[in-house]
Design a protein around this motif. Sequence first.
Motif, mmCIF file in Angstrom:
data_model
loop_
_atom_site.group_PDB
_atom_site.id
_atom_site.type_symbol
_atom_site.label_atom_id
_atom_site.label_comp_id
_atom_site.label_asym_id
_atom_site.label_seq_id
_atom_site.Cartn_x
_atom_site.Cartn_y
_atom_site.Cartn_z
ATOM 1 N N ASN A 35 0.819 -1.211 0.000
ATOM 2 C CA ASN A 35 0.000 0.000 0.000
ATOM 3 C C ASN A 35 0.854 1.263 0.000
ATOM 4 O OD1 ASN A 35 -2.458 -1.239 -0.183
ATOM 5 N ND2 ASN A 35 -2.762 -1.370 2.036
ATOM 6 N N LEU A 36 2.032 1.164 0.579
ATOM 7 C CA LEU A 36 2.944 2.309 0.552
ATOM 8 C C LEU A 36 3.452 2.551 -0.873
ATOM 9 C CD1 LEU A 36 4.326 4.379 2.397
ATOM 10 C CD2 LEU A 36 6.207 2.771 2.687
ATOM 11 N N LEU A 37 3.753 1.456 -1.580
ATOM 12 C CA LEU A 37 4.239 1.582 -2.956
ATOM 13 C C LEU A 37 3.155 2.094 -3.907
ATOM 14 C CD1 LEU A 37 6.230 -1.748 -3.318
ATOM 15 C CD2 LEU A 37 7.170 0.537 -3.712
ATOM 16 N N ILE A 38 1.917 1.682 -3.637
ATOM 17 C CA ILE A 38 0.826 1.987 -4.563
ATOM 18 C C ILE A 38 0.080 3.265 -4.156
ATOM 19 C CG2 ILE A 38 -1.358 1.065 -5.505
ATOM 20 C CD1 ILE A 38 1.192 -0.450 -6.387
ATOM 21 N N GLY A 39 0.111 3.589 -2.857
ATOM 22 C CA GLY A 39 -0.750 4.658 -2.356
ATOM 23 C C GLY A 39 -0.244 6.066 -2.571
ATOM 24 N N LEU A 91 1.134 -11.708 -12.041
ATOM 25 C CA LEU A 91 1.204 -11.690 -13.501
ATOM 26 C C LEU A 91 2.667 -11.544 -13.935
ATOM 27 C CD1 LEU A 91 -1.874 -9.379 -14.235
ATOM 28 C CD2 LEU A 91 -1.763 -11.887 -14.372
ATOM 29 N N SER A 92 3.025 -12.266 -14.994
ATOM 30 C CA SER A 92 4.430 -12.286 -15.431
ATOM 31 C C SER A 92 4.671 -11.239 -16.508
ATOM 32 C CB SER A 92 4.780 -13.646 -16.036
ATOM 33 O OG SER A 92 4.521 -14.648 -15.111
ATOM 34 N N ILE A 93 5.815 -10.603 -16.415
ATOM 35 C CA ILE A 93 6.224 -9.665 -17.468
ATOM 36 C C ILE A 93 7.209 -10.384 -18.376
ATOM 37 C CG2 ILE A 93 7.441 -7.509 -17.953
ATOM 38 C CD1 ILE A 93 6.323 -6.392 -15.359
ATOM 39 N N LYS A 94 6.885 -10.399 -19.677
ATOM 40 C CA LYS A 94 7.789 -11.051 -20.639
ATOM 41 C C LYS A 94 8.930 -10.117 -21.000
ATOM 42 C CE LYS A 94 4.217 -12.393 -23.331
ATOM 43 N NZ LYS A 94 3.457 -13.065 -24.389
ATOM 44 N N LYS A 95 8.593 -8.877 -21.268
ATOM 45 C CA LYS A 95 9.634 -7.885 -21.551
ATOM 46 C C LYS A 95 9.040 -6.490 -21.521
ATOM 47 C CE LYS A 95 9.049 -8.314 -26.543
ATOM 48 N NZ LYS A 95 9.626 -8.535 -27.865
ATOM 49 N N VAL A 96 9.934 -5.511 -21.384
ATOM 50 C CA VAL A 96 9.545 -4.101 -21.485
ATOM 51 C C VAL A 96 10.413 -3.496 -22.580
ATOM 52 C CG1 VAL A 96 9.355 -1.881 -20.294
ATOM 53 C CG2 VAL A 96 9.022 -4.015 -19.014
ATOM 54 N N THR A 97 9.777 -2.806 -23.533
ATOM 55 C CA THR A 97 10.569 -2.248 -24.633
ATOM 56 C C THR A 97 10.370 -0.733 -24.735
ATOM 57 O OG1 THR A 97 8.813 -2.604 -26.248
ATOM 58 C CG2 THR A 97 10.420 -4.383 -25.982
ATOM 59 N N HIS A 98 11.430 -0.098 -25.258
ATOM 60 C CA HIS A 98 11.419 1.344 -25.496
ATOM 61 C C HIS A 98 12.281 1.562 -26.732
ATOM 62 C CE1 HIS A 98 11.859 5.630 -24.810
ATOM 63 N NE2 HIS A 98 13.163 5.517 -24.644
ATOM 64 N N ARG A 99 11.709 2.149 -27.780
ATOM 65 C CA ARG A 99 12.433 2.338 -29.051
ATOM 66 C C ARG A 99 13.093 1.036 -29.525
ATOM 67 N NH1 ARG A 99 15.396 8.066 -27.695
ATOM 68 N NH2 ARG A 99 13.588 9.394 -28.125
ATOM 69 N N ASN A 100 12.320 -0.022 -29.554
ATOM 70 C CA ASN A 100 12.787 -1.338 -30.035
ATOM 71 C C ASN A 100 13.921 -1.939 -29.212
ATOM 72 O OD1 ASN A 100 10.951 -1.339 -32.176
ATOM 73 N ND2 ASN A 100 12.326 0.010 -33.336
ATOM 74 N N GLU A 101 14.109 -1.413 -28.051
ATOM 75 C CA GLU A 101 15.181 -1.910 -27.196
ATOM 76 C C GLU A 101 14.533 -2.523 -25.957
ATOM 77 O OE1 GLU A 101 19.330 0.285 -26.013
ATOM 78 O OE2 GLU A 101 17.467 1.361 -25.720
ATOM 79 N N GLU A 102 15.078 -3.627 -25.484
ATOM 80 C CA GLU A 102 14.536 -4.187 -24.238
ATOM 81 C C GLU A 102 15.128 -3.459 -23.034
ATOM 82 O OE1 GLU A 102 14.079 -8.280 -23.141
ATOM 83 O OE2 GLU A 102 13.721 -8.832 -25.245
ATOM 84 N N LEU A 103 14.281 -3.109 -22.119
ATOM 85 C CA LEU A 103 14.735 -2.416 -20.907
ATOM 86 C C LEU A 103 14.815 -3.402 -19.747
ATOM 87 C CD1 LEU A 103 12.545 0.840 -21.013
ATOM 88 C CD2 LEU A 103 14.865 0.506 -21.908
ATOM 89 N N SER A 104 15.715 -3.127 -18.841
ATOM 90 C CA SER A 104 15.741 -3.952 -17.631
ATOM 91 C C SER A 104 14.734 -3.401 -16.628
ATOM 92 C CB SER A 104 17.153 -3.983 -17.040
ATOM 93 O OG SER A 104 17.515 -2.690 -16.645
ATOM 94 N N PHE A 105 14.257 -4.294 -15.799
ATOM 95 C CA PHE A 105 13.276 -3.880 -14.789
ATOM 96 C C PHE A 105 13.411 -4.772 -13.565
ATOM 97 C CE2 PHE A 105 10.426 -7.464 -15.302
ATOM 98 C CZ PHE A 105 10.662 -7.881 -16.605
ATOM 99 N N SER A 106 12.916 -4.277 -12.453
ATOM 100 C CA SER A 106 12.872 -5.096 -11.242
ATOM 101 C C SER A 106 11.473 -4.973 -10.662
ATOM 102 C CB SER A 106 13.927 -4.612 -10.241
ATOM 103 O OG SER A 106 13.690 -3.254 -9.912
ATOM 104 N N ARG A 107 11.115 -5.951 -9.843
ATOM 105 C CA ARG A 107 9.759 -5.953 -9.300
ATOM 106 C C ARG A 107 9.802 -6.002 -7.788
ATOM 107 N NH1 ARG A 107 5.761 -9.563 -12.948
ATOM 108 N NH2 ARG A 107 4.294 -8.172 -11.869
ATOM 109 N N GLU A 108 8.935 -5.233 -7.184
ATOM 110 C CA GLU A 108 8.789 -5.269 -5.730
ATOM 111 C C GLU A 108 7.293 -5.268 -5.434
ATOM 112 O OE1 GLU A 108 10.608 -1.987 -3.688
ATOM 113 O OE2 GLU A 108 9.990 -2.751 -1.725
ATOM 114 N N LEU A 109 6.782 -6.404 -4.999
ATOM 115 C CA LEU A 109 5.343 -6.562 -4.797
ATOM 116 C C LEU A 109 4.624 -6.168 -6.098
ATOM 117 C CD1 LEU A 109 5.396 -5.140 -1.167
ATOM 118 C CD2 LEU A 109 5.194 -7.550 -1.822
ATOM 119 N N ASP A 110 3.668 -5.220 -6.015
ATOM 120 C CA ASP A 110 2.941 -4.865 -7.241
ATOM 121 C C ASP A 110 3.641 -3.770 -8.054
ATOM 122 O OD1 ASP A 110 1.046 -6.715 -6.580
ATOM 123 O OD2 ASP A 110 -0.517 -5.280 -6.025
ATOM 124 N N ALA A 111 4.745 -3.274 -7.570
ATOM 125 C CA ALA A 111 5.449 -2.213 -8.303
ATOM 126 C C ALA A 111 6.470 -2.827 -9.275
ATOM 127 C CB ALA A 111 6.161 -1.288 -7.324
#
Length: 550
Positions: A35-39, A91-111
């Motif tokens: 709730n802190l991350l989302i609120g 829910l699983s993230i397959k990839k995140v893209t920006h200008r045809n490039e894959e971006l790295s990401f990290s997950r913390e709970l729902d964020a």
Amino acid sequence: MKKIIFSVLVCTFLSCQENRPHGNQYKLPELTPNNLLIGSLNENRSSYRVSFYDINIDFDIEEKSLDGFVIIKAESIRDLNKLQIDLAENLSIKKVTHRNEELSFSRELDAVLIDFTSTIKKGSMFEFTVFYHGVPQNADNPPWAGGFTWSKDKEGRDWIAVSCEGEGARIWWPNKDHITTEGDSVRMVYTVPSEMVAVGNGTLRNVITNDDKSTYEWFVSNPINNYNISVQIGNYVAVQDTFIKDNTIHNMNHYVLDYNKELASNYFTQSKEVIRFYEKYFGDYQWYEDGYKLIEVPYLGMEHRSAVTYGNGFSIYNGVRSKSWPMYGVIDPLIIHETGHEWFGNSVTASDPTHIWIHEGLQVYSESIYFEDKFDSYEVGVHYLNTIKDRIVNEIPIVGRENENHWALHGDTYMKGAWVMHTLRSVINNDDVWFQILKEFMVENAKGFANTSDFFAKVAEKTNKDYWYFAEQYLYTPNQPKLEYYQTDNDFYYRWNNVNKNFIMPLDLLVNGEVVRVSPSSEYQSFKISKHSQVEIMNWKFYVEPVQMN
Ligand SMILES: [Zn+2]
């Protein structure tokens, strides 16, 4: 022993069912890490503004799963290298893209924290795409406990709908899941088995059928709350109607299961009267470009903007899922309640979900005004309010804490919220001013955000009085003012109890049939009466508890 347990379970179930959507919590929630991350709008969320969501989802109905991608267009508020979006952690993230490039990401709970490879400069428009899949959460008790409802219609065919107010849209698609973040427009592209129809918000732009699948493209061209974005999938047919206003014909295309077409084409016409009522008291409908429609669903209903869902059985006296609402046989409770949210909530949105009485308290209150107007009778409006009064519990304040993802959808937000408004009308004691307050508040904040202070600023502006003491008592404490009183042969004594120190609300008494306004304090005051006078505390106009002292 078993019998006792059974009856407790039944009571819990019934009391939950009897609440308005979605009032079922009687405790302020704990501030969890999620709730802190989302609120709050932390630095990774306040650094950008979303302008457009392009939602693309392929539904696998047998597996109850989805596979999709969402293009998020945004504007940077400052230089940024990282930002937060939100997606339920199951829910699983397959990839995140920006200008045809894959971006790295990290997950913390729902964020989900996304890293960009180069700095996005302040004031830039940019877009990125999140590809994801998974099985979204089931709705335990929609719409109160939301998620996906995977149901069957009377013909045994699949019938699916989502509801997620409070849970957040992140339970089925990635977005910046804060109540003040609305895309300026949203495109929804839903792919389903070809024999089914997928209905979203706004207008239908296109349908493409390939082999065994059909893709429906829907579009809303106005800002929309994330939780209002919806999908309904079933064997739907359109029920066409029109709404005429100022010599302009607006289309209304409702969607119902094929076997209910004839029934709905008659029944849903009442939504036009509801729209006319809300326009009269609360300003213009804001979404003509996106249309208005009702969509039949396998749960009670929800205020999905320009796609109001309806599941109350087409029954003018109460209905199949809402037996306890008195509607005097003149309007369907779901149609008036959820359509009214096109004003309260969908147009004027609480700036933090802890202020959600602006959606629900004002909504329920507006229903009493509907009956007052319909029957041209103040007394019928009061009767309606009296029928919901015993559901008030006074356990927690209507407004809790900001920035904690606190969706204050507990019961008192609805029923007490309505009584707080009714009481304020009585205190102000000038109906012209009162109805101006309501209308101006709605018109001036249309398509915007407001909180409790904003409402009381409007009250102060129109009355030249500061009623914040009233808000502090009725919205920020759970305490119902008690008027303690007693009478002698010559005097009537009265004082407030259970109130804040600064509570100075005037109150009307009926003394031998005459209205007398008094200004109680915490100390006893009195006025002269004749022997055997009858004094009534007008608790049908004020939410106070009369307590006779001996
Ligand atoms: Zn509601």
